[in-house]
Enzyme design. Sequence first.
Site, PDB file in Angstrom:
ATOM      1  CE  LYS A  76      26.962 -29.195   7.327  1.00 17.42           C
ATOM      2  NZ  LYS A  76      26.110 -28.012   7.036  1.00 17.42           N
ATOM      3  CB  SER A 151      27.627 -26.436   3.737  1.00 14.35           C
ATOM      4  OG  SER A 151      26.789 -26.361   4.877  1.00 14.35           O
ATOM      5  CB  SER A 175      23.733 -25.681   4.507  1.00 14.72           C
ATOM      6  OG  SER A 175      24.674 -24.854   3.889  1.00 14.72           O
TER       7      SER A 175
HETATM    8  N1  GLN Z   1      25.621 -21.459   0.812  1.00 10.93           N
HETATM    9  C1  GLN Z   1      25.434 -20.531   1.877  1.00 10.93           C
HETATM   10  C2  GLN Z   1      26.777 -20.019   2.338  1.00 10.93           C
HETATM   11  O1  GLN Z   1      27.734 -20.379   1.750  1.00 10.93           O
HETATM   12  C3  GLN Z   1      24.697 -21.180   3.006  1.00 10.93           C
HETATM   13  C4  GLN Z   1      25.542 -22.108   3.801  1.00 10.93           C
HETATM   14  C5  GLN Z   1      24.810 -22.736   4.925  1.00 10.93           C
HETATM   15  O2  GLN Z   1      23.591 -22.732   4.996  1.00 10.93           O
HETATM   16  N2  GLN Z   1      25.574 -23.259   5.859  1.00 10.93           N
HETATM   17  O3  GLN Z   1      26.888 -19.295   3.264  1.00 10.93           O
END
Ligand code: GLN
Length: 485
Positions: A76, A151, A175
């Site tokens: 990532k 994400s 994410s």
């Molecule tokens: N979707 C959540 C956010 O936007 C979690 C994102 C994540 O785990 N990096 O914060």
Amino acid sequence: MNLLRLTAVEALALIGKKELTSSELTDACLAQIERHDKDVFAYLNVTGTSAREEAAAVDQLAEDRPELAGLPTAVKDVLCTRGVTTTCASRMLENYKPFYTATCVRQMQDAGIVMLGKTNMDEFAMGSSTENSAYGPTRNPWDLGRVPGGSSGGSAAAVAAGEAIWALGSDTGGSIRQPAAFCGVVGLKPTYGSVSRYGLVAFASSFDQVGPITRNVTDAALMLRFLVGKDPLDSTSIEHPEKITLPEDRDLSGVRLGVVKELVGEGIDPGVMKVFNETVQKMEAAGAIVGEASLPHSAYALPAYYILAPAEASANLARFDGVRFGLRAGGTNDVTEMYEETRSLGFGEEVKRRIMLGTYALSSGYYEAYYGQAQKVRTLIVRDFEKALGEFDLLVSPSAPTTAFRLDEKTGDPLTMYKSDICTIPVNLAGLPAISIPAGLSEGLPVGLQIIGRAFTEPAILQAAYSAEQLMDFKSVSPLIAGQD
Ligand code: GLN
């Protein structure tokens, strides 16, 4: 043989028997990237040349091959990789080349992986669909009209599309697990502190954890083994008290499984519930003792998270000021203007929204009412889990309230987007480990089962997940992989 169907453990076995080389496997992934990544856009940057060189170097070592002998791995783009552009899918870091490598990536490299490239994500890991990438969205390999989740959507899509054997993701509020669920792959968020965050670009430091995204549970266990460990460069990291072993063939006899009642009701898609209920029934038939668990404060998890995570993010993102990293806006001699213009140009809409939310919540006068209050809620949620995990060995819920939604379906409405993490966020507030595994399909799209455990019980979670995986009457293979049979 369709090499893209191989799991990491299967590939290692073939490489060990000299029936497969790392170069062949790496080439197969690169060819699949060539074929499909124009559409999927899992990768922001494919490091094909160095991947081929690394693979060839591993193949040269006839004996004494490192343990992860040349497994092609996607990383990532939130993880720093020395000399390789690391953008966090932001314009802010468009040309940023770190001079060091994240500890978790280095540990994997020391064990012999080949890095295929850096994967797309929501900008600075803020989002649930990978649509917040400044470079364009990733698409779901099961249906290119749909999002892969986020994400870590690029990493999940890469694994699901056969564009990597496995991948690294990061999970602040879901994410890893949510995109794993949407893409029909396995995603594990380890206990907070078990994997070093050194070199992981910080979003919300008290939540962020790196973890594996893989084809099956055994691979997740294998990768985790190389990720964990205390790192002197991350003072929140700790030696994992459990040895991370690979799961064994065993049923679920005696495992007390609590179905989280607040996460299976209203707001969960009926198609998801159907797959979830059937899976729990199968687990019960395989010996699990199933009961109802409760996390009474879970309704407050989302609001608390969206105070705390942006608060931490607003502090973490203050470093992107045009001086130290990446982008600097030109055309002014005034330093304040330079800061402002750099940040206006460099950050996307969602990142700006989080910074504003966070600075507001932390401002004097509001601090107690928002940040202080959210911290109290966090404690209540920690206690909820302590109680529930005192009554049960493991908790289960769907990994996400829906299957993969259509591109653009939720971009206009941040609150609806935030709700895609209702099942995963409570776990991050409590710092606990949890896995998402493919449990079945609803209207042709993957549904994930989430299994949550006490801190540092990854081996028990992985074992139960493996036992559950054996009960599934389908194999989660995307059309893009099956298309290469
Ligand atoms: N979707 C959540 C956010 O936007 C979690 C994102 C994540 O785990 N990096 O914060």
